[in-house]
Scaffold this motif. Structure first.
Motif, mmCIF file in Angstrom:
data_model
loop_
_atom_site.group_PDB
_atom_site.id
_atom_site.type_symbol
_atom_site.label_atom_id
_atom_site.label_comp_id
_atom_site.label_asym_id
_atom_site.label_seq_id
_atom_site.Cartn_x
_atom_site.Cartn_y
_atom_site.Cartn_z
ATOM 1 N N SER A 100 0.866 -1.170 0.000
ATOM 2 C CA SER A 100 0.000 0.000 0.000
ATOM 3 C C SER A 100 0.908 1.227 0.000
ATOM 4 N N THR A 101 0.338 2.386 -0.258
ATOM 5 C CA THR A 101 1.147 3.606 -0.248
ATOM 6 C C THR A 101 1.785 3.861 1.117
ATOM 7 N N PRO A 102 1.022 3.769 2.207
ATOM 8 C CA PRO A 102 1.656 4.001 3.505
ATOM 9 C C PRO A 102 2.792 3.014 3.783
ATOM 10 N N LYS A 103 2.584 1.748 3.467
ATOM 11 C CA LYS A 103 3.637 0.756 3.705
ATOM 12 C C LYS A 103 4.868 1.074 2.867
ATOM 13 N N TYR A 104 4.643 1.432 1.616
ATOM 14 C CA TYR A 104 5.757 1.791 0.742
ATOM 15 C C TYR A 104 6.513 2.996 1.299
ATOM 16 N N SER A 105 5.779 3.960 1.812
ATOM 17 C CA SER A 105 6.419 5.162 2.346
ATOM 18 C C SER A 105 7.323 4.840 3.522
ATOM 19 N N VAL A 106 6.857 3.956 4.409
ATOM 20 C CA VAL A 106 7.676 3.579 5.555
ATOM 21 C C VAL A 106 8.930 2.856 5.091
ATOM 22 N N LEU A 107 8.760 1.886 4.195
ATOM 23 C CA LEU A 107 9.922 1.130 3.712
ATOM 24 C C LEU A 107 10.918 2.065 3.046
ATOM 25 N N SER A 108 10.417 3.026 2.281
ATOM 26 C CA SER A 108 11.311 3.965 1.601
ATOM 27 C C SER A 108 12.076 4.826 2.597
ATOM 28 N N ALA A 109 11.399 5.219 3.656
ATOM 29 C CA ALA A 109 12.073 6.022 4.687
ATOM 30 C C ALA A 109 13.193 5.205 5.327
ATOM 31 N N LEU A 110 12.942 3.926 5.538
ATOM 32 C CA LEU A 110 13.953 3.075 6.161
ATOM 33 C C LEU A 110 15.135 2.840 5.222
ATOM 34 N N VAL A 111 14.849 2.661 3.938
ATOM 35 C CA VAL A 111 15.932 2.475 2.967
ATOM 36 C C VAL A 111 16.778 3.738 2.912
ATOM 37 N N GLN A 112 16.094 4.865 2.886
ATOM 38 C CA GLN A 112 16.799 6.131 2.786
ATOM 39 C C GLN A 112 17.678 6.392 4.012
ATOM 40 N N ALA A 113 17.171 6.025 5.172
ATOM 41 C CA ALA A 113 17.922 6.284 6.403
ATOM 42 C C ALA A 113 19.138 5.377 6.521
ATOM 43 N N GLN A 114 19.091 4.234 5.862
ATOM 44 C CA GLN A 114 20.201 3.274 5.903
ATOM 45 C C GLN A 114 20.495 2.744 7.288
ATOM 46 N N GLN A 115 19.497 2.843 8.161
ATOM 47 C CA GLN A 115 19.648 2.283 9.506
ATOM 48 C C GLN A 115 18.276 2.267 10.166
ATOM 49 N N PRO A 116 18.141 1.511 11.247
ATOM 50 C CA PRO A 116 16.860 1.484 11.954
ATOM 51 C C PRO A 116 16.449 2.887 12.388
ATOM 52 N N VAL A 117 15.148 3.152 12.359
ATOM 53 C CA VAL A 117 14.622 4.468 12.702
ATOM 54 C C VAL A 117 13.556 4.288 13.786
ATOM 55 N N SER A 118 13.554 5.163 14.764
ATOM 56 C CA SER A 118 12.553 5.071 15.826
ATOM 57 C C SER A 118 11.171 5.383 15.267
ATOM 58 N N LEU A 119 10.156 4.844 15.918
ATOM 59 C CA LEU A 119 8.797 5.031 15.423
ATOM 60 C C LEU A 119 8.404 6.508 15.439
ATOM 61 N N ARG A 122 13.140 3.416 26.276
ATOM 62 C CA ARG A 122 11.794 3.817 25.887
ATOM 63 C C ARG A 122 11.619 3.668 24.378
ATOM 64 N N CYS A 123 12.739 3.751 23.683
ATOM 65 C CA CYS A 123 12.732 3.883 22.232
ATOM 66 C C CYS A 123 12.693 2.531 21.511
ATOM 67 N N VAL A 124 11.805 2.424 20.528
ATOM 68 C CA VAL A 124 11.723 1.242 19.670
ATOM 69 C C VAL A 124 12.063 1.670 18.255
ATOM 70 N N ARG A 125 12.971 0.952 17.632
ATOM 71 C CA ARG A 125 13.313 1.295 16.261
ATOM 72 C C ARG A 125 12.784 0.241 15.291
ATOM 73 N N ALA A 126 12.454 0.661 14.099
ATOM 74 C CA ALA A 126 12.026 -0.262 13.046
ATOM 75 C C ALA A 126 13.205 -0.505 12.121
ATOM 76 N N GLU A 127 13.425 -1.782 11.809
ATOM 77 C CA GLU A 127 14.508 -2.162 10.911
ATOM 78 C C GLU A 127 13.906 -2.905 9.724
#
Lengths: 147, 147
Positions: A43-62, A99-104
């Motif tokens: 979906s668009t939202p899922k794609y957006s999250v995955l793209s943000a993670l690819v762009q960051a090149q590392q886990p990102v906090s929620l 406290r922090c959870v990151r998505a990888e």
DNA sequence: CAAGATTGAGAGTTCAATCTTC
DNA sequence: GAAGATTGAACTCTCAATCTTG
């Protein structure tokens, strides 16, 4: 949804450069993106999250992800829930701040994002070529009037 | 949500007349409409239904309403549920075809729609005056490229 | 069987309230 | 107390399945 609230056309001619016709067009465009991404199971939202993670090149906090995608944190919690269920992302703990959870992103997530990006690029090119270069400036001005 | 899927900018300059920047702008505009209508206690979908009923000048079947607003029937069922709970609409039976349920606007619904229309008109004028007349043609072309 | 509406499940979104950790 | 995340409730929306009436 059409959302043309039946706004009165005070103009004798329905020239239709109204808010609702713009929104209607945007909705159609959004549907096309959504449809294209569905070819790769995103979906668009899922794609957006995955793209943000690819762009960051590392886990990102929620919280960071929510800020990048301009949505509230609770939305990201649930979106990541679904992405995790799909196996496209995993939650990783942060020892520095518990406290922090990151998505990888997972390997599968990376593949899906890449496939989605190819589709989006195709659509983007297609769209750009449908717009007269002379009209781009006008559209820019409209966009900035909107901001 | 931003929805900028992080599409690669193959252009050296991010001229940003891409699909996602358009969608982002449309989203901002949508938020402004939503916010304006919230002043009178309406959401955009609710306002759209009320406007359709005012325009029709008579009760309209749920299937018809769904078609007019370009959404599926089950969506209209639930939307009318909420409108009925708000006292803005009531369901009326159709003796001619007992499968058919029509939605009828209430006096309160009429008042709300009218107040909403005033707000939307204001926004529309404001928006129209922010657009150079010369740019309208360009926007028209973009809109038709989208269809 | 068709057509009209509803129901149930689920995605995506927001807000307010809560829990844990700082 | 403030920050990060989650949960619960509500709205908007879609799809598939169902119920009723034609």
């Amino acid at each position: 949804m059409n959302n043309n609230g039946g706004a009165k056309r005070t103009d004798s001619e329905a020239s239709d450069t109204t808010i609702f016709s713009l929104l209607h067009a945007a909705h159609a465009l959004e549907d096309r993106v959504e449809n294209t991404l569905s070819h790769v199971g995103l979906s668009t939202p899922k794609y957006s999250v995955l793209s943000a993670l690819v762009q960051a090149q590392q886990p990102v906090s929620l919280g960071d992800l929510a800020a990048r995608l301009s949505c509230v944190k609770s939305n990201m919690t649930q979106l990541v829930d679904r992405l995790e269920k799909d196996g496209l992302v995993r939650r990783v703990a942060n020892p520095d701040d518990r406290r922090c959870v990151r998505a990888e992103i997972t390997e599968l997530g990376r593949e899906k994002q890449s496939a989605g990006a190819a589709e989006v690029d195709r659509l983007n090119d297609q769209f750009a070529s449908a717009i007269e270069p002379k009209d781009r400036a006008a559209i820019e001005r409209m966009l900035s009037a909107l901001k």
